[in-house]
Design a protein around this motif. Structure first.
Motif, PDB file in Angstrom:
ATOM      1  N   GLU A 157       7.125  40.536  26.105  1.00  0.00           N
ATOM      2  CA  GLU A 157       7.017  39.122  26.433  1.00  0.00           C
ATOM      3  C   GLU A 157       8.404  38.502  26.456  1.00  0.00           C
ATOM      4  O   GLU A 157       9.256  38.854  25.644  1.00  0.00           O
ATOM      5  N   ASP A 159       9.803  34.991  25.767  1.00  0.00           N
ATOM      6  CA  ASP A 159       9.324  33.732  25.208  1.00  0.00           C
ATOM      7  C   ASP A 159      10.442  32.695  25.259  1.00  0.00           C
ATOM      8  O   ASP A 159      11.382  32.724  24.473  1.00  0.00           O
ATOM      9  N   THR A 160      10.322  31.764  26.200  1.00  0.00           N
ATOM     10  CA  THR A 160      11.337  30.715  26.318  1.00  0.00           C
ATOM     11  C   THR A 160      10.746  29.346  25.978  1.00  0.00           C
ATOM     12  O   THR A 160      11.280  28.315  26.381  1.00  0.00           O
ATOM     13  N   THR A 161       9.637  29.318  25.224  1.00  0.00           N
ATOM     14  CA  THR A 161       9.044  28.030  24.835  1.00  0.00           C
ATOM     15  C   THR A 161      10.005  27.277  23.913  1.00  0.00           C
ATOM     16  O   THR A 161      10.081  26.061  23.961  1.00  0.00           O
ATOM     17  N   SER A 162      10.744  28.004  23.078  1.00  0.00           N
ATOM     18  CA  SER A 162      11.801  27.388  22.276  1.00  0.00           C
ATOM     19  C   SER A 162      13.126  27.641  22.975  1.00  0.00           C
ATOM     20  O   SER A 162      13.275  28.626  23.700  1.00  0.00           O
ATOM     21  N   ARG A 163      14.090  26.740  22.741  1.00  0.00           N
ATOM     22  CA  ARG A 163      15.415  26.983  23.304  1.00  0.00           C
ATOM     23  C   ARG A 163      16.091  28.158  22.609  1.00  0.00           C
ATOM     24  O   ARG A 163      17.057  28.713  23.129  1.00  0.00           O
ATOM     25  N   GLY A 165      15.425  31.246  22.636  1.00  0.00           N
ATOM     26  CA  GLY A 165      14.540  32.149  23.374  1.00  0.00           C
ATOM     27  C   GLY A 165      14.576  33.573  22.840  1.00  0.00           C
ATOM     28  O   GLY A 165      15.574  34.027  22.300  1.00  0.00           O
ATOM     29  N   THR A 236      10.316  41.340  32.300  1.00  0.00           N
ATOM     30  CA  THR A 236       8.956  41.524  31.778  1.00  0.00           C
ATOM     31  C   THR A 236       8.386  42.890  32.163  1.00  0.00           C
ATOM     32  O   THR A 236       8.513  43.319  33.304  1.00  0.00           O
TER      33      THR A 236
ATOM     34  N   ARG B 153      12.064  22.603  14.095  1.00  0.00           N
ATOM     35  CA  ARG B 153      10.718  23.168  14.248  1.00  0.00           C
ATOM     36  C   ARG B 153       9.665  22.126  13.869  1.00  0.00           C
ATOM     37  O   ARG B 153       8.700  21.901  14.604  1.00  0.00           O
ATOM     38  N   GLY B 156       9.071  19.490  16.337  1.00  0.00           N
ATOM     39  CA  GLY B 156       8.589  19.951  17.633  1.00  0.00           C
ATOM     40  C   GLY B 156       9.699  19.925  18.688  1.00  0.00           C
ATOM     41  O   GLY B 156       9.437  19.712  19.875  1.00  0.00           O
ATOM     42  N   GLU B 157      10.929  20.126  18.255  1.00  0.00           N
ATOM     43  CA  GLU B 157      12.117  20.172  19.123  1.00  0.00           C
ATOM     44  C   GLU B 157      12.351  18.869  19.877  1.00  0.00           C
ATOM     45  O   GLU B 157      13.060  18.849  20.894  1.00  0.00           O
TER      46      GLU B 157
END
Lengths: 267, 321
Positions: A157, A159-163, A165, A236, B153, B156-157
């Protein structure tokens, strides 16, 4: 000024009249800095000017020597630059230049050449954490161990939902579960890259700010030169080869800061 | 030409002779062998962090057979200077010091060194290497990064937040702020609406926070440079009925660990104060016995994140065993 910097051989921990000369000295030392410049008649001259100057009287030289040293005071040397620590010099420590000087020359070669295979390391850590850490790891004092690793894995996977990543990796034998992750930025967590390299130590820097800036400058360089160029969509499901570092927290949380990622079968 | 070279050589020799006096500080270090006294100097014990480190150092030194003298400088560099004079007058074998300012303390430590007394700095650095034998600090940057990552976190950024800064003359205030901002600054949807110093003080943080709330009633989080300021901010938020604002501190003080368990504060970063104080005394002991230290001068000890999930694992500035 360059020609007047002298090494005192009887006391190697001291530099005399040290102002702006770069140095190879790495350990904290004392220096003497003087606000005085040597004036041209007493510095080395080129041949075309030789006949134009008289010889200064000895007493004048002695008086000058007094004057030169009157402004002297003891200063510690900044081991990162070899310069005497004065307010301006300290603020002038430039982590970006420090990293630029070391990146191609030392950082990348060390990660490429001094690594252990990740699967070998994880098996060793599982068997005997202390022994494996001592054999393969590096740390300062009581801080956690850092490891330089390379290996192969399949991307489960991206995962780039958070910066901050992450690429989640399945390590061989492939069983569909993720045993490790690769940080792909643009936010890089931790300081593993700085801390895994034995030639960068806290002791080299004037304070924690400089030490922290080195880690940040390394991350900036890493993101710019490696991670921002990755084609994340092409990763991926691919098998990738990587080289990088991580700080050991637990076997469930192996988060690698990679300095190299390439798709294994892409020719 | 040969004459000129001789003159040059004479000048060089003269310079060398004149600078030999500059070496004396390096060599003054072996006159205190008769003493059995370790002097422990920290900021005021009103703050439990300093009390803990002073007590831990005191206990360890006595355990190792030393007499101790425990003093407090209250963050005042002039008072610190007097206390260092006291330590010198008492012919201390070693000084364990949590100093009163990164620049202001250099001369005081140098003075002890000139008198042949080694200093072992804890908690805070001075802006000079090679004067103290050891400078053992929490890895403040690593700790600040831990705190900021948890803060981001929990937020929620995204969202508006406030930062409370410590005392400006303390490197730790700067390094924590930098650690916070290095992390938070990478999240463009996080907005810093106010950044003020409350000088490590709980009442000052309470007052500053009351004012900030007036101007920014919609803030979602407060990240603080230490725990006493976090407690002040949390009290002001509670008084304003803003219980859901996320507060993150730094230190791991027993009061804040309790506040985390009670849900008033979201997280803090525990500094191993007791461990650092003990390390300093152990290294002072080794130095007194051998006249040398084989450890690097600058040493950092990592911090730990304290959250509601793990708060019951921590005691007074230390993980419970």
């Amino acid at each position: 000024m360059g020609s007047m910097v002298m090494e005192n051989t009887s006391a190697p921990n001291f530099k005399i009249c040290h102002l702006d000369e770069p140095s190879e000295e790495r350990s904290p030392t004392f220096g003497v800095s003087s606000a005085w410049e040597i004036s041209p008649p007493f510095s080395r001259r080129d041949d075309t000017q030789r006949e134009g100057w008289g010889i200064p009287p000895c007493g004048f030289l002695l008086a000058l020597a007094f004057l030169l040293l009157a402004g002297c005071e003891i200063r510690p040397l900044d081991p990162a630059t070899g310069k005497a620590i004065i307010e301006e010099a300290q603020q002038a420590f430039d982590a970006t230049s420090f990293v630029a000087e070391n990146w191609e020359a030392r950082v990348l070669p060390t990660v490429r050449n001094d690594s252990v295979d990740l699967n070998t390391l994880l098996a060793a850590l599982q068997a005997d954490q202390e022994a494996a850490s001592a054999t393969y790891g590096h740390r300062e004092g009581t801080r956690p161990y850092n490891f330089i690793v390379q290996g192969t894995g399949r991307v489960l996977e991206v995962d780039t939902t958070s910066r901050a990543g992450l690429v989640l990796l399945d390590l061989p034998p492939y069983d569909g579960t993720s045993e490790a992750s690769l940080q792909i930025g643009p936010v890089i967590r931790g300081t593993a890259l700085r801390d895994a390299l034995p030639f960068i130590t806290f002791d080299q820097f004037a304070n924690q700010l400089e030490y922290a800036n080195v880690s940040n400058a390394m991350h900036t360089r890493l993101v710019e030169t490696v991670l921002a160029k990755l084609d994340l969509q092409a990763l991926t499901s691919q098998e990738v080869r990587f080289a990088g570092v991580f700080t050991f927290r637990s076997l469930d949380a192996v988060m690698i800061t990679p300095v190299e990622i390439r798709v294994e079968n892409a020719e | 030409m040969p004459i000129r070279i001789n003159r040059f050589a004479l000048l060089l020799v003269t310079l060398l002779l004149m600078t030999t006096g500059c070496q004396q500080n390096q060599e003054a270090g072996d006159t205190a062998e008769a003493s059995n006294l370790i002097v422990i100097i920290t900021p005021s014990h009103d703050n439990p962090f300093f009390k803990t480190e002073a007590q831990a150092a005191d206990a360890r030194a006595q355990e190792l057979g030393y007499n101790t003298l425990v003093l407090a400088h209250n963050g005042d560099a002039a008072l610190q200077d007097q206390l260092m004079d006291t330590a010198i007058a008492q012919n201390a074998a070693a000084i364990v010091l949590d100093n009163a300012g990164a620049d202001a303390s250099i001369a005081a430590v140098q003075k002890a060194r000139d008198a042949g007394i080694p200093s072992f700095l804890i908690d805070r650095e001075i802006n000079a290497n090679g004067i103290a034998v050891a400078q053992i600090v929490s890895n403040n940057y690593q700790g600040a990064v831990l705190g900021a990552e948890e803060f981001v976190r929990l937020m929620g950024e995204a969202g508006s937040y406030v930062e409370l800064l410590g005392k400006e003359s303390d490197t730790n205030a700067q390094i924590r702020s930098q650690g916070y901002n290095d992390i938070i600054g990478q999240f463009p949807e996080m907005t810093l609406v106010a950044q003020q110093s409350a000088n490590w003080s709980q009442p000052e943080a309470f007052e500053k926070m009351e004012t900030i709330i007036q101007a920014h009633p919609n803030i979602k989080g407060v990240i603080s440079g230490n725990d006493t300021m976090a407690l002040g901010a949390a009290a002001a938020l509670k008084a304003a009925g803003m219980d859901d604002v996320i507060v993150v501190g730094f230190d791991g003080s027993p009061d804040v660990v309790a506040a985390i368990k009670a849900g008033d504060i979201a997280a803090t970063v525990l500094q191993p104060a007791a461990q650092i104080a003990q390390m300093a005394v152990d290294q002072a002991d080794a130095y007194i016995r051998t006249g040398t230290s084989d450890l690097p001068e600058k040493q950092a000890v990592d911090c730990e994140l304290v959250t509601p999930e793990n708060a019951d694992q921590f005691g007074v500035f230390a993980r419970l065993n």
